[in-house]
Design an enzyme around this catalytic site. Structure first.
Site, PDB file in Angstrom:
ATOM      1  N   TYR A  56     -12.357 -14.361   3.005  1.00  0.00           N
ATOM      2  CA  TYR A  56     -11.416 -13.273   3.338  1.00  0.00           C
ATOM      3  C   TYR A  56     -10.852 -13.269   4.949  1.00  0.00           C
ATOM      4  O   TYR A  56     -11.725 -13.217   5.723  1.00  0.00           O
ATOM      5  CB  TYR A  56     -11.771 -11.799   2.993  1.00  0.00           C
ATOM      6  CG  TYR A  56     -10.797 -11.061   3.183  1.00  0.00           C
ATOM      7  CD1 TYR A  56      -9.928 -10.273   2.124  1.00  0.00           C
ATOM      8  CD2 TYR A  56     -10.805 -10.351   4.483  1.00  0.00           C
ATOM      9  CE1 TYR A  56      -8.974  -9.436   2.434  1.00  0.00           C
ATOM     10  CE2 TYR A  56     -10.083  -9.356   4.600  1.00  0.00           C
ATOM     11  CZ  TYR A  56      -9.094  -8.725   3.736  1.00  0.00           C
ATOM     12  OH  TYR A  56      -7.979  -7.788   4.052  1.00  0.00           O
ATOM     13  N   LYS A  61       0.874  -1.333  -0.053  1.00  0.00           N
ATOM     14  CA  LYS A  61      -0.060   0.046  -0.120  1.00  0.00           C
ATOM     15  C   LYS A  61       0.842   1.200   0.017  1.00  0.00           C
ATOM     16  O   LYS A  61       0.252   2.377  -0.485  1.00  0.00           O
ATOM     17  CB  LYS A  61      -0.919   0.080   1.152  1.00  0.00           C
ATOM     18  CG  LYS A  61      -1.852  -1.183   1.362  1.00  0.00           C
ATOM     19  CD  LYS A  61      -2.459  -1.871  -0.038  1.00  0.00           C
ATOM     20  CE  LYS A  61      -3.294  -3.058   0.612  1.00  0.00           C
ATOM     21  NZ  LYS A  61      -3.967  -3.597  -0.730  1.00  0.00           N
ATOM     22  N   TYR A  70      -2.968 -12.092   2.950  1.00  0.00           N
ATOM     23  CA  TYR A  70      -2.584 -11.826   1.751  1.00  0.00           C
ATOM     24  C   TYR A  70      -1.263 -12.840   0.994  1.00  0.00           C
ATOM     25  O   TYR A  70      -1.667 -13.508   0.302  1.00  0.00           O
ATOM     26  CB  TYR A  70      -2.353 -10.442   1.212  1.00  0.00           C
ATOM     27  CG  TYR A  70      -3.578  -9.579   1.529  1.00  0.00           C
ATOM     28  CD1 TYR A  70      -4.388  -9.345   0.291  1.00  0.00           C
ATOM     29  CD2 TYR A  70      -3.897  -8.890   2.665  1.00  0.00           C
ATOM     30  CE1 TYR A  70      -5.512  -8.427   0.536  1.00  0.00           C
ATOM     31  CE2 TYR A  70      -5.140  -8.040   2.766  1.00  0.00           C
ATOM     32  CZ  TYR A  70      -5.517  -7.911   1.565  1.00  0.00           C
ATOM     33  OH  TYR A  70      -6.875  -7.018   1.639  1.00  0.00           O
TER      34      TYR A  70
END
Length: 336
Positions: free
Chosen positions: A263, A49, A289
């Site tokens: 998730y 990010k 992730y």
């Protein structure tokens, strides 16, 4: 269009390393495995990010924002990096966390990224699973505007065309590293969720005609939905750079066989992947992730998807601090 024409705050410690993983390569007996260390980007323990926030925060400053609003799941890597750069720039930050997993484990709800969100100074609020998070952010923004504030909304994962420019930069950085190392790369693999990383990589690789395939290992949605999201955002990102049409639908490849229960829900494959990388290469993955992305890569290597002698690069998107929220998933670890 040159990337230098877009406002950007340079905070990434880059270029991030591109390393060969000899012991993992030997253990799997398949392709030569490399890792792009975007866990080393420098901001708030690093992560992918950071690259997106270079462009997003520059845009926020250009709009004279005084408050940043963003959202993510409880253990959001994106939220942690966003509030850190907001703190660095002297901006207030509102973090909305969606309880996607329903976990009641105290470490998950209070440790890891959540602890850092508070430490960096965010105003953190929770939302139940299934909340329309875009609408929730708009409500917060309206409240702040009524008080005379100037909010800037960043979507989950920083995944819009401006944020995806960060991974156009990464694609160009990778091409330069491949050329410098004389490395002919057969595939770039990474975990794909909010789509910005994969969209940016595709816009970068396709826009330069490098013909390097990108494989996204899905961590949340079904294959068709994930592919559609990546294609849409990749096209918007390419258009922003004035290279419309460079991202083709057939170049968007997403494998969503490793999501498991949903998730952020641990899987045996994720636990194995995190453990293997720690014990074979001394590298920490994250449980949401990169852990599931690497689980997919490991399984594909075992199934012969990649040939022996091929060169495969895995992009480490960071987030190992989230491991502190998932210690229960690793409770059965045994010493070597």
């Amino acid at each position: 269009m040159k990337l230098t024409l877009f406002p950007r705050i340079r905070i990434t410690h880059g270029p991030t390393p591109l390393e060969f993983m000899p012991r993992l390569t030997e253990a799997l007996g398949g392709p030569n495995l490399y890792i792009k260390r975007d866990d080393c980007t420098g901001l708030a323990t690093g992560g992918n990010k950071t690259r997106k926030l270079e462009f997003l925060m520059a845009d926020a400053l250009a709009q004279q924002a005084d408050t940043i609003i963003t959202q993510g799941a409880t253990q959001s890597n994106h939220a942690r990096q966003t509030v850190a750069i907001a703190a660095k720039l002297g901006l207030h930050c509102e973090i909305l966390l969606e309880d996607r997993t329903g976990s009641k484990v105290e470490a998950y709800r209070q440790s890891g990224n959540v602890f850092l969100d508070y430490l960096y100074g965010a105003n953190v609020s929770e939302r139940p699973a299934g909340t329309d998070m875009a609408a929730a952010m708009n409500e917060v923004a309206d409240t702040l505007r009524a008080k005379g504030r100037k909010p800037y909304i960043i979507p989950g994962g920083g995944s819009n065309p401006i944020g995806a420019l960060g991974y156009v930069v990464c694609a160009l950085e990778l091409i330069d590293q491949f050329n410098n190392q004389g490395l002919n790369v057969d595939s770039v693999v990474h975990a794909t969720g909010s789509a910005g990383t994969q969209a940016g990589l595709l816009a970068g690789f396709e826009g330069t005609r490098s013909q390097i395939p990108v494989l996204g290992i899905g961590v949340r949605g079904p294959k068709d939905a994930q592919g559609t999201s990546v294609f849409y955002l990749g096209g918007k990102t390419a258009a922003l750079r004035e290279v419309s049409g460079s991202v083709k639908r057939e170049s968007v490849v997403a494998n969503c066989d490793y999501v498991g229960g949903g998730y952020g829900v641990p899987t045996p494959g994720m636990v194995e992947a995190v453990t293997m990388l720690a014990r074979l290469e001394g590298i920490l993955l994250d449980p949401v992730y990169s852990g599931k992305g690497m689980a997919g890569l490991i399984d594909l290597c075992r199934k012969g998807h990649f040939s022996k002698g091929q060169n495969v690069v895995f992009i480490h998107t960071g987030g190992a601090v989230a491991l502190y929220g998932y210690t229960d998933a690793f409770k059965d670890l045994q010493p070597v």
